[in-house]
Design a protein around this motif. Sequence first.
Motif, short mmCIF file in Angstrom:
data_model
loop_
_atom_site.label_atom_id
_atom_site.label_comp_id
_atom_site.label_asym_id
_atom_site.label_seq_id
_atom_site.Cartn_x
_atom_site.Cartn_y
_atom_site.Cartn_z
N THR A 36 2.67 -4.52 5.52
CA THR A 36 3.79 -3.95 4.60
C THR A 36 3.89 -2.36 4.83
O THR A 36 2.79 -1.69 4.69
CB THR A 36 3.74 -3.97 3.27
OG1 THR A 36 3.63 -5.55 3.03
CG2 THR A 36 5.10 -3.48 2.52
N ILE A 37 5.02 -1.87 5.42
CA ILE A 37 5.03 -0.12 5.58
C ILE A 37 5.52 0.28 4.11
O ILE A 37 6.62 -0.34 3.73
CB ILE A 37 5.89 0.07 6.83
CG1 ILE A 37 5.35 -0.76 7.89
CG2 ILE A 37 6.19 1.46 6.92
CD1 ILE A 37 5.94 -0.51 9.34
N PRO A 38 5.12 1.35 3.67
CA PRO A 38 5.69 2.01 2.33
C PRO A 38 7.38 2.19 2.71
O PRO A 38 7.87 1.90 1.54
CB PRO A 38 5.01 3.40 2.40
CG PRO A 38 3.78 3.23 3.11
CD PRO A 38 4.05 2.05 4.16
N ALA A 39 8.03 2.68 3.83
CA ALA A 39 9.39 2.92 3.90
C ALA A 39 10.00 1.54 3.67
O ALA A 39 10.97 1.51 2.84
CB ALA A 39 9.75 3.58 5.12
N GLU A 40 9.46 0.53 4.13
CA GLU A 40 9.96 -1.09 3.67
C GLU A 40 10.00 -1.24 2.28
O GLU A 40 10.92 -1.98 1.84
CB GLU A 40 9.38 -1.91 4.63
CG GLU A 40 9.51 -1.58 6.19
CD GLU A 40 8.82 -2.54 7.06
OE1 GLU A 40 7.74 -3.53 6.39
OE2 GLU A 40 8.95 -2.68 8.32
N LEU A 41 8.99 -1.03 1.74
CA LEU A 41 8.86 -1.46 0.16
C LEU A 41 10.06 -0.40 -0.30
O LEU A 41 10.53 -1.02 -1.35
CB LEU A 41 7.46 -1.04 -0.10
CG LEU A 41 6.56 -2.04 -0.04
CD1 LEU A 41 4.86 -1.38 -0.72
CD2 LEU A 41 6.55 -3.12 -0.80
N ALA A 42 10.00 0.74 -0.07
CA ALA A 42 10.90 1.66 -0.82
C ALA A 42 12.39 1.10 -0.46
O ALA A 42 13.29 0.96 -1.36
CB ALA A 42 10.93 2.87 -0.05
N GLU A 43 12.67 0.53 0.85
CA GLU A 43 14.01 -0.14 1.05
C GLU A 43 14.28 -1.38 0.07
O GLU A 43 15.36 -1.69 -0.40
CB GLU A 43 14.20 -0.52 2.50
CG GLU A 43 15.54 -0.82 2.91
CD GLU A 43 16.66 0.30 2.48
OE1 GLU A 43 17.55 -0.11 2.09
OE2 GLU A 43 16.48 1.30 2.61
N GLU A 44 13.43 -2.18 -0.07
CA GLU A 44 13.12 -3.32 -0.88
C GLU A 44 13.58 -2.91 -2.50
O GLU A 44 14.45 -3.35 -3.05
CB GLU A 44 11.84 -4.24 -0.77
CG GLU A 44 11.90 -5.13 0.30
CD GLU A 44 10.63 -6.05 0.02
OE1 GLU A 44 10.82 -6.78 -0.73
OE2 GLU A 44 9.51 -5.57 0.67
#
Length: 91
Positions: free
Chosen positions: A28-36
């Motif tokens: 999991t990439i932090p930017a992907e979590l932020a997008e979620e």
Amino acid sequence: MELDSLKLVLEETIELLLSGNEMAFDGTIPAELAEELRTFVQKIEREEAFDRDYLIVLFLPTAPIQECSMANGWSENYYKIASRFDKGIEI
């Protein structure tokens, strides 16, 4: 559930996720979590239903958000945010 306070917690978490490095944790990439999390914020703003259980999983101990916080030096902030999250989501 207090949606306004939940939305604030999600927005703060997004900022912290985007302020860290882009290392992947458990795939999991932090930017992907932020997008979620942005998706959840948008649903709250539009008063749409959202997957409450999945959102809870993201904030559990040893889940991706906590892992990112530990790797990026904001663990103390995470504990405070997670506590506010629990109140906002009414666990």
